[in-house]
Motif scaffolding. Structure first.
Motif, PDB file in Angstrom:
ATOM      1  N   GLY A   1      -0.226  44.791  62.058  1.00  0.00           N
ATOM      2  CA  GLY A   1       0.474  44.680  63.342  1.00  0.00           C
ATOM      3  C   GLY A   1       0.506  43.254  63.833  1.00  0.00           C
TER       4      GLY A   1
ATOM      5  N   GLY B   1      -8.975  36.557  72.113  1.00  0.00           N
ATOM      6  CA  GLY B   1      -8.257  37.778  71.744  1.00  0.00           C
ATOM      7  C   GLY B   1      -8.453  38.818  72.836  1.00  0.00           C
ATOM      8  N   ALA B   2      -7.638  39.877  72.757  1.00  0.00           N
ATOM      9  CA  ALA B   2      -7.728  40.931  73.779  1.00  0.00           C
ATOM     10  C   ALA B   2      -8.948  41.822  73.563  1.00  0.00           C
ATOM     11  N   LYS B   3      -9.420  41.892  72.335  1.00  0.00           N
ATOM     12  CA  LYS B   3     -10.494  42.858  72.046  1.00  0.00           C
ATOM     13  C   LYS B   3     -11.750  42.637  72.902  1.00  0.00           C
TER      14      LYS B   3
ATOM     15  N   MET C   1     -11.739  44.234  76.150  1.00  0.00           N
ATOM     16  CA  MET C   1     -11.989  45.691  76.195  1.00  0.00           C
ATOM     17  C   MET C   1     -13.478  45.951  76.029  1.00  0.00           C
TER      18      MET C   1
ATOM     19  N   PHE D   1      -5.261  53.002  69.217  1.00  0.00           N
ATOM     20  CA  PHE D   1      -5.822  51.783  68.634  1.00  0.00           C
ATOM     21  C   PHE D   1      -7.314  52.044  68.317  1.00  0.00           C
TER      22      PHE D   1
ATOM     23  N   TYR E   1     -10.709  51.394  70.519  1.00  0.00           N
ATOM     24  CA  TYR E   1     -11.169  52.127  71.714  1.00  0.00           C
ATOM     25  C   TYR E   1     -12.366  53.021  71.380  1.00  0.00           C
TER      26      TYR E   1
ATOM     27  N   ASN F   1      -2.629  53.027  76.799  1.00  0.00           N
ATOM     28  CA  ASN F   1      -2.008  51.952  76.017  1.00  0.00           C
ATOM     29  C   ASN F   1      -0.498  52.189  75.992  1.00  0.00           C
TER      30      ASN F   1
ATOM     31  N   ASN G   1       0.364  51.308  70.365  1.00  0.00           N
ATOM     32  CA  ASN G   1       0.054  51.185  68.955  1.00  0.00           C
ATOM     33  C   ASN G   1      -0.754  52.446  68.638  1.00  0.00           C
TER      34      ASN G   1
ATOM     35  N   ASP H   1      -4.371  49.036  78.453  1.00  0.00           N
ATOM     36  CA  ASP H   1      -4.092  48.034  77.423  1.00  0.00           C
ATOM     37  C   ASP H   1      -2.578  47.818  77.401  1.00  0.00           C
TER      38      ASP H   1
ATOM     39  N   ILE I   1      -0.927  45.128  76.063  1.00  0.00           N
ATOM     40  CA  ILE I   1      -0.670  43.953  75.215  1.00  0.00           C
ATOM     41  C   ILE I   1       0.776  43.902  74.687  1.00  0.00           C
ATOM     42  N   TYR I   2       1.451  45.075  74.672  1.00  0.00           N
ATOM     43  CA  TYR I   2       2.853  45.089  74.210  1.00  0.00           C
ATOM     44  C   TYR I   2       3.835  45.187  75.381  1.00  0.00           C
TER      45      TYR I   2
ATOM     46  N   LYS J   1       0.744  39.106  70.790  1.00  0.00           N
ATOM     47  CA  LYS J   1       2.017  39.751  70.447  1.00  0.00           C
ATOM     48  C   LYS J   1       3.176  39.065  71.166  1.00  0.00           C
TER      49      LYS J   1
ATOM     50  N   ARG K   1      -6.389  33.365  68.948  1.00  0.00           N
ATOM     51  CA  ARG K   1      -7.393  34.211  69.619  1.00  0.00           C
ATOM     52  C   ARG K   1      -7.407  33.992  71.125  1.00  0.00           C
ATOM     53  N   LEU K   2      -6.457  34.619  71.753  1.00  0.00           N
ATOM     54  CA  LEU K   2      -6.293  34.465  73.193  1.00  0.00           C
ATOM     55  C   LEU K   2      -5.905  35.781  73.840  1.00  0.00           C
TER      56      LEU K   2
ATOM     57  N   TYR L   1       6.239  49.202  66.098  1.00  0.00           N
ATOM     58  CA  TYR L   1       5.770  50.218  65.156  1.00  0.00           C
ATOM     59  C   TYR L   1       6.689  51.427  65.170  1.00  0.00           C
TER      60      TYR L   1
END
Ligand code: PLP
Length: 379
Positions: free
Chosen positions: A29, A89-91, A94, A115, A118, A161, A165, A193, A195-196, A227, A235-236, A313
């Motif tokens: 992805g 990164g977003a992770k 979370m 995703f 989670y 989300n 995804n 989430d 992010i998209y 994305k 990594r942001l 996707y």
């Protein structure tokens, strides 16, 4: 914890490539576009200027201000820069709020298929998983009857989300209102989430639950640059949450990773404050590819595919082939196409596969030809 399916399939397909096989990669992805040139240049300049030092754990002030401004405008809410935490990164945006909020035994409601992070994260925190099925018949929104049974006064967080995804589904406003009502009734948090959120098709947009009455004070918005600005390797990401929670989560950031790379953050300021036209260009390209993918998939024997509303996707239903998701993913890989089995995103993903169409139309066409040949070999 289980490995993430995308990385597993990538490793297997790279092994095949090392043996001389040609593989079309539809498993990862990741946008195939480059980050906008002005953004990369801002990062390069920052490195040349030695802006490569420790910075505050919550992020550099100018970036937090730019995120608060842009995110508030996008969602029609007012965001104070102190609510924004910038992360690699977003992770982590979370992981650390979930570690902050979830005590062992607390229940966490989340989408399935969803995703994989989670479930992994809530288990690390000692949370009890309460997966809600997404229904193809509801364009991959929650099964609201199941949701109503799963959410209760032990629920600590509801994870959403949208766009999703792996399904490309967008949660409609009525569903968000239903979910918000439950969150208020049971006094629980929502982690949204988003992010998209900039990658939505047909001129539409994905509403944010944070915009609904009484929700900003109980919502953690997760978003990032991977994305929207094709910046996966920079990594942001960031989290936006009530200030009191941000103050706690910031301590985790401090002791876990210290801070996010300064040069990446400077590039991110340019991403948010510079021209935004590349987003429209990417959305247009994804829309074109979506047409080719969905039309092609719907012509394959035993397959049907809903038109995704966002992200990049497609999540075709392969139940008509009589095979499992894993069998179909293996078969496609034998024929030179890497996709992910739907159950890599949870048990309710069985019967589907996920394709990323963040690749060129010629690649998509090649993949469709190969998948057609593969399915004809078993029918
Ligand atoms: C739904 C979702 N959330 C979060 C992420 C993680 O983003 P990042 O690379 O910024 O950590 C991804 C990446 O694939 C994603 O699909």
């Amino acid at each position: 914890m289980r490995p993430e399916g995308a990385y597993e399939v990538l490793a297997r397909s790279q092994e095949l490539e090392a043996k001389g096989h040609h593989i079309v990669h539809l498993e990862i992805g990741e946008p195939d576009f480059n980050a906008p040139a002005n953004v990369s240049l801002a990062g390069i300049r920052a490195i040349a200027n030695e802006q490569t030092r420790y910075v505050p754990p919550a992020g550099v002030t100018k970036l937090r201000e730019a995120i608060a401004e842009a995110s508030g405008k996008k969602r029609g809410i007012s965001i104070d820069p102190r609510q924004v935490l910038v992360s690699p990164g977003a992770k982590p945006a979370m992981l650390f709020p979930i570690l902050t909020l979830v005590e062992p035994g607390d229940e966490v409601v989340y989408p399935n298929p969803g995703f994989p992070a989670y479930e992994a994260i809530l288990l690390i925190a000692g949370g009890v998983p309460r997966p809600v099925p997404l229904l193809e018949s509801r364009a991959f929104s929650f099964d609201l009857n199941a949701f109503d049974k799963l959410v209760n006064d032990r629920t600590r967080i509801i994870i959403l989300n949208s766009p999703s995804n792996p399904t490309g589904g967008v949660i409609p406003l009525e569903d968000l209102q239903h979910i918000a009502e439950a969150a208020r009734r049971y006094d629980c948090w929502v982690m949204s989430d988003e992010i998209y959120t900039q990658l939505v098709f047909d001129g539409k947009s994905a509403p944010s639950i944070a915009s609904l009455p009484g929700m900003a004070e109980r919502t953690i918005i997760v978003d990032g640059f991977s994305k929207t600005y094709a910046m996966t390797g920079w990594r942001l990401g960031y989290g936006i949450m009530p200030e009191a929670l941000a103050d706690r989560v910031r301590l985790f950031f401090t002791h876990a990773f210290g801070c996010t790379a300064q040069a990446s953050q400077i590039a991110a300021i340019e991403a948010l404050t510079g021209p935004q036209d590349h987003i429209g260009m990417m959305v247009e390209q994804y829309e074109r590819r979506r047409e080719v993918v969905v039309d092609g998939l719907n012509k394959l024997p035993g397959v049907h595919c809903l038109k995704p509303q966002g992200a990049f996707y497609a999540f075709p239903n392969i139940q008509g082939t009589g095979k499992t998701s894993q069998e179909i993913a293996n078969l496609f890989l034998d024929y030179g196409v890497a996709v992910l089995p739907g159950n890599a995103f949870g048990k309710y993903g069985e019967g589907y596969v996920r394709l990323s169409y963040a690749t060129s139309i010629p690649n998509i066409q090649k993949a469709l030809e190969r998948m057609d040949k593969a399915l004809r070999s078993i029918s």
